[in-house]
Motif scaffolding. Structure first.
Motif, PDB file in Angstrom:
ATOM      1  N   GLN A 162       0.810  -1.218   0.000  1.00  0.00           N
ATOM      2  CA  GLN A 162       0.000   0.000   0.000  1.00  0.00           C
ATOM      3  C   GLN A 162       0.843   1.268   0.000  1.00  0.00           C
ATOM      4  N   LYS A 163       2.033   1.203   0.610  1.00  0.00           N
ATOM      5  CA  LYS A 163       2.908   2.372   0.658  1.00  0.00           C
ATOM      6  C   LYS A 163       4.295   1.968   0.161  1.00  0.00           C
ATOM      7  N   LEU A 183      -1.520   0.118  -4.190  1.00  0.00           N
ATOM      8  CA  LEU A 183      -0.818   1.302  -3.716  1.00  0.00           C
ATOM      9  C   LEU A 183      -1.773   2.455  -3.431  1.00  0.00           C
ATOM     10  N   LEU A 186       2.761   6.735  -2.842  1.00  0.00           N
ATOM     11  CA  LEU A 186       4.013   6.500  -3.557  1.00  0.00           C
ATOM     12  C   LEU A 186       4.917   7.711  -3.367  1.00  0.00           C
ATOM     13  N   THR A 205      -3.515   0.453 -11.473  1.00  0.00           N
ATOM     14  CA  THR A 205      -3.792   0.770 -10.075  1.00  0.00           C
ATOM     15  C   THR A 205      -4.881   1.837  -9.981  1.00  0.00           C
TER      16      THR A 205
END
Length: 354
Positions: A162-163, A183, A186, A205
């Motif tokens: 996710q990060k 994500l 970013l 995404t």
């Protein structure tokens, strides 16, 4: 003399304050078995290993004490020593990255060189939610550059991340078949994209909300960020250039629909004038938080008062401004001259940040 008995239920409350150094926790762990239980949970929740020898000793510890493995939720590997990466060291890294339940993984130092080699050692990558590759420690190395190649193998391996944060490295992005990441955040800090572009990394995404990009040259940053804004509905963008300020911000020159979703914008190290503000207003009508930082903003305090009173950005709720006006030279604003700006913000219900 009356002796008061310590209430052991207070231990997690005491350790809940986030100011304990590892050496303090080591001392507390020696007090009693209850202190050992809670201190060890903190010590092993996200260990930071700064040398290959530390990696070897840590791998040996968790092998000899399997009950410790369930306590480890994240790992930070920053080996930066003269010890050679040999069979023993690589075996230790495989043991560490083979742990089940890791939610956060950080690779730095020597293991940030061709970082994909070490990420392939992750056995349970589907549990990883935060991934960081940080080449800061060896950014100026003449022998090996920190680097990372993102390809289809990495995309499949880290589809649940996710990060993602990439720092001080060369990034190669291979255009792969269609896939979808999870994500939401970013960050690329002083990253040189050697080949490919960011949309190749992101592909289909749909969850990306926050993008942070910083670097020395605005030309490459403008192009990459524009490509992302063209295709993804971001909510916040943090854009920062370093020692080479951007005098012509091209980021908002293109007509892209997705910028309409931006609610937070942080610009630092770029030249911002009325024309650029009007362009951003036209592209981002839902802007709620606007932060303009740096020493290259030519607008005077009086012009900022006019800007606030103009009604641009009708949804604006927070405003952050630089401390002065770029002439040259840079002229810092004085406290007695700020009430007019504060009054203009108050009338619009905008919080002026210090």
């Amino acid at each position: 003399m009356l002796r008061c008995q310590f209430v052991e239920d207070l231990i997690p409350e005491i350790l809940g304050f986030n100011f304990w150094w590892p050496r303090d926790l080591l001392q507390l762990a020696l007090v009693s078995p209850p202190w050992l239980f809670y201190a060890r949970r903190l010590l092993y929740s996200k260990p930071g290993l700064r040398s290959f020898s530390a990696c070897t000793r840590f791998a040996r510890s968790i092998q000899n004490n399997p009950h410790l493995q369930s306590l480890i939720k994240g790992i930070e590997l920053y080996p930066n020593d003269s010890r050679h990466l040999g069979f023993e060291e690589m075996h230790a890294i495989r043991i560490i990255l083979g742990l089940d339940g890791l939610r956060s993984v950080t690779l730095g130092g020597e293991v940030a060189v061709s970082a994909e080699r070490f990420l392939n050692c992750l056995v349970h990558s589907h549990t990883v939610r935060e991934l960081t590759i940080d080449g800061t420690l060896i950014a100026n190395s003449l022998s090996a550059r920190p680097s990372f190649e993102w390809d289809e193998v990495m995309a499949c391996k880290f589809s649940a991340v996710q990060k993602m944060r990439l720092v001080h490295l060369d990034l190669d992005i291979v255009n792969t078949s269609s896939y979808q990441l999870q994500l939401t955040d970013l960050a690329l800090e002083n990253v040189d994209i050697i080949s490919g572009n960011l949309p190749w990394l992101l592909q289909n995404t749909t969850t990306l909300k926050h993008l942070r990009v910083s670097g020395e040259s605005s030309r490459e940053l403008d192009e990459q960020v524009s490509l992302v804004l063209d295709s993804y509905r971001l909510e916040s963008l943090h854009y920062q250039t370093g020692s080479s300020p951007s005098w012509n911000l091209l980021l908002f020159d293109r007509s892209f629909a997705s910028a309409a979703s931006l609610r937070s914008l942080h610009l630092e190290g770029v030249r911002v004038d009325f024309e650029i503000l009007s362009t951003i207003h036209a592209r981002c009508p839902a802007m709620e938080h606007l932060y303009i930082c740096g020493r290259y903003v030519p607008l005077t305090l009086e012009e900022w008062v006019v800007f606030v009173a103009s009604g641009l950005f009708p949804a604006l709720r927070m405003l952050g401004l630089p401390e002065g006006t770029f002439g040259p030279p840079f002229t810092k604003w004085t406290a007695p001259s700020k009430p007019a700006l504060q009054k203009a913000c108050s009338r619009r219900g905008v919080l002026l940040l210090d």
